[in-house]
Design an enzyme around this catalytic site. Structure first.
Site, short mmCIF file in Angstrom:
data_model
loop_
_atom_site.label_atom_id
_atom_site.label_comp_id
_atom_site.label_asym_id
_atom_site.label_seq_id
_atom_site.Cartn_x
_atom_site.Cartn_y
_atom_site.Cartn_z
N HIS A 216 0.82 -1.23 0.00
CA HIS A 216 0.00 0.00 0.00
C HIS A 216 0.85 1.27 0.00
O HIS A 216 0.84 2.05 -0.94
CB HIS A 216 -0.90 0.04 1.25
C1 BDR Z 1 -3.10 1.33 5.22
O1 BDR Z 1 -3.36 0.92 6.57
C2 BDR Z 1 -2.18 0.45 7.17
O2 BDR Z 1 -2.36 -0.84 7.65
C3 BDR Z 1 -1.10 0.49 6.14
O3 BDR Z 1 0.10 0.94 6.72
C4 BDR Z 1 -1.60 1.41 5.08
O4 BDR Z 1 -1.19 2.74 5.30
C5 BDR Z 1 -3.76 0.34 4.28
O5 BDR Z 1 -5.13 0.35 4.46
#
Ligand code: BDR
Ligand code: CA
Length: 322
Positions: free
Chosen positions: A245
């Site tokens: 992500h």
């Molecule tokens: C986001 O939420 C967190 O778990 C990750 O770091 C990312 O920024 C993904 O939904």
């Protein structure tokens, strides 16, 4: 030979490390065109204390004791903190590899004060990369609107037309929807790496072995981060690989050519019963076409990524460190 000096772009990474936050920080460190002015933290994947420690340990691992880490919000603007990372990131927020002891201390000023100082002192505009809940950035925009003209762009990992915390909402936006609404409606240029694109930016098991095989300390470290982080993607989400992500927000900055995007209106649902924290993305421009509404095309919404190239560039960056 005269080396032409590369003009570096000053960025601030606002984050909640977090495995993918850690990888985003490392990618930024490896990018010759970026200068990280600060890493600021926000409660999200874990408590503020834990994610701040993790930020320092990641920078320590990369031997970058020179980058200040400043503490931001302990909780969202008006809501109670919902910790996002128990299942995904584990108890420390960065479980898996052995982390070094903290090589330096947190800054003695808050994230907000550091934002102000950096923006006030910089001759060039600064770019923000927000890869956690958007509380800190929203606080800056609310309290110091006069500094908006010192901000170049805001890259965000958050939201999407799908969810990963609720069926409608992605975690970062769900955690502090009011903050996200402030940021999206700030009139500053927003580049949004939401789930639509980040779920396409995955690394398979086989590819992770190639990363490990690169052999340098950081590549091995990141492969171990992925070993832990990917369990959730395989076992809970049933995805074909580890979803990167937050690195997408950095990739969008340093390799925009890897992405397909559309400039459109995005707003945030803050009151919905089933849809709290949903980003409402109007890629077709329905509001204008059907109702004549003059909504701002406030966001560059990333739709697609050239996955193989993305992985290649990520591996190259990790290999270049240490
Ligand atoms: C986001 O939420 C967190 O778990 C990750 O770091 C990312 O920024 C993904 O939904
Ligand atoms: Ca994050």
């Amino acid at each position: 030979i005269m080396m032409q000096e590369i003009k570096k772009r000053g960025i601030i990474i606002d984050c909640d490390p977090g495995h993918d936050d850690a990888m985003a920080i490392l990618w930024a460190l490896a990018s010759p065109n970026l200068e990280i002015k600060a890493v600021t933290t926000v409660a999200g994947n874990q408590t503020l204390e834990k994610v701040s420690n993790n930020a320092i340990r990641v920078l320590t691992k990369a031997k970058r004791y020179d980058i200040p880490v400043a503490l931001g919000a302990k909780e969202p603007l008006i809501r109670k903190l919902v910790i996002g990372g128990e299942l995904v990131h584990g108890d420390s927020g960065l479980e898996g590899p052995v982390l070094p002891q903290n090589g330096f201390s947190v800054s003695d000023v808050s994230a907000l004060k550091l934002f102000e100082k950096i923006l006030e002192e910089s001759e060039e505009k600064i770019t923000f990369v927000g890869i956690g809940p958007l509380t800190n950035i929203a606080q800056l925009l609310i309290t110091r609107p006069d500094l908006k003209n010192k901000i170049e762009e805001i890259y965000i990992m958050g939201g999407g037309t799908i969810g990963n915390w609720t069926p409608a909402a992605e975690y970062n936006i769900f955690a502090d929807p009011e903050a996200a609404k402030v940021v999206f409606n700030s009139k500053l240029p927003i580049i949004m790496a939401g789930l639509d694109v980040t779920q396409k930016a995955y690394i398979t098991r086989e590819e992770n072995e190639i990363l490990r095989g690169q052999g340098n300390e950081i590549s091995v470290f990141v492969a171990e981060l992925i070993d832990y982080f990917s369990r959730y993607h395989y076992e809970v989400e049933g995805f074909p690989g580890c979803t990167l992500h937050d690195p997408c927000a950095i990739a969008a900055l340093v390799h925009p050519e890897l992405f397909e995007s559309v400039q459109c209106n995005v707003d945030v649902e803050v009151t919905g019963e089933l849809t709290r924290g949903m980003t409402v993305v109007d890629t077709i421009d329905y509001q204008k076409k059907l109702f004549g509404l003059e909504v701002a095309h406030n966001t560059k919404f990333l739709k697609n990524v050239h996955r193989e190239e993305f992985v290649k560039e990520f591996f190259k960056a990790m290999k270049s460190l240490d």
